[in-house]
Enzyme design. Structure first.
Site, mmCIF file in Angstrom:
data_model
loop_
_atom_site.group_PDB
_atom_site.id
_atom_site.type_symbol
_atom_site.label_atom_id
_atom_site.label_comp_id
_atom_site.label_asym_id
_atom_site.label_seq_id
_atom_site.Cartn_x
_atom_site.Cartn_y
_atom_site.Cartn_z
ATOM 1 N N ASN A 1 -19.071 -74.561 96.544
ATOM 2 C CA ASN A 1 -18.277 -75.571 97.236
ATOM 3 C C ASN A 1 -19.019 -76.899 97.163
ATOM 4 O OD1 ASN A 1 -16.168 -76.592 98.931
ATOM 5 N ND2 ASN A 1 -17.556 -76.470 100.670
ATOM 6 N N GLU B 1 -20.245 -86.835 93.379
ATOM 7 C CA GLU B 1 -19.727 -85.456 93.310
ATOM 8 C C GLU B 1 -19.398 -85.089 91.868
ATOM 9 O OE1 GLU B 1 -16.522 -84.457 96.019
ATOM 10 O OE2 GLU B 1 -17.310 -85.809 97.548
ATOM 11 N N LEU C 1 -12.753 -69.854 103.640
ATOM 12 C CA LEU C 1 -12.671 -68.486 103.128
ATOM 13 C C LEU C 1 -13.293 -67.527 104.136
ATOM 14 C CD1 LEU C 1 -13.718 -69.113 99.416
ATOM 15 C CD2 LEU C 1 -11.407 -68.689 100.284
ATOM 16 N N HIS D 1 -19.329 -80.648 99.307
ATOM 17 C CA HIS D 1 -18.991 -81.274 100.583
ATOM 18 C C HIS D 1 -19.526 -82.701 100.596
ATOM 19 C CE1 HIS D 1 -17.955 -81.430 104.818
ATOM 20 N NE2 HIS D 1 -19.151 -81.933 105.073
#
Length: 201
Positions: free
Chosen positions: A107, A174, A93, A109
């Protein structure tokens, strides 16, 4: 109720973990829209399955990246989105977008940032010979996989790990920490101070 917009380019497994967290009552939020830059992204199918508005925004329809991002912003604003979640969104972005949603773009990662930014983070970790890998949820800023860190989780690296086996174990983590980070945001427990995230009790 916190209104979420999700940007995704692929399978949408993190999207699924967020949907599951909301349905279980663990995240006080609603996903208003899922946007993808890939017409065949499975994330759009997942959204449709749960009657979540899902839209494909074709980057080729725009002359500049900024115009493409404005196309996404227009959709997010139509849905009054307060928090933007990047769930496997494979585009960086620009400052234009990030400034619009300052400290409101998350976000995830698959590395312990600031180590191993960019693509193939798991392979980078294996190539480097680290003994511990993991994942990081952070607020997006103008850089690639930079921005204030919210939560991290670790996994041990095994001697016989491949990029795929390590990626799968990291992915399981995650699916735990991303919903948790969103819940903290929804409960107004995250504060960014001097480039660092403070988690309020």
């Amino acid at each position: 109720m916190l209104k979420i917009g999700v940007l995704a380019s692929g399978r949408g497994t993190n999207l699924q973990s967020i949907i599951d967290g909301i349905k279980a009552g663990e995240i006080p939020a609603e996903i208003e829209v899922v946007i993808s830059d890939k017409e065949t992204a499975k994330a759009l199918e997942r959204a449709a399955k749960y009657d979540i508005d899902n839209q494909y925004v074709n980057p080729q329809d725009y002359n500049t990246t900024e115009e493409f991002e404005q196309g996404m912003i227009d959709i997010l604003e139509q849905h009054n989105v307060q928090l933007v979640i990047m769930a496997g969104f494979m585009r960086l972005l620009t400052p234009y977008f990030v400034k619009k949603y300052k400290d409101s773009v998350m976000n995830i990662h698959p590395s312990l940032l600031p180590a191993f930014k960019g693509l193939h983070a798991q392979k980078q970790a294996l190539d480097y010979g680290v003994k511990v890998a993991g994942c990081t949820v952070h607020f997006a800023d103008e850089g690639m996989d930079t921005g204030p860190i919210i939560l991290q989780a670790t996994v041990p690296v095994k001697e016989d790990d491949t990029e795929e086996t390590l990626a799968n174990r990291i992915l399981q983590k995650e699916h735990k920490i991303y919903p948790k980070a969103i819940r903290l945001y929804a409960e107004d427990k995250l504060e960014v101070k001097n480039g660092k995230v403070i988690i309020k009790e």
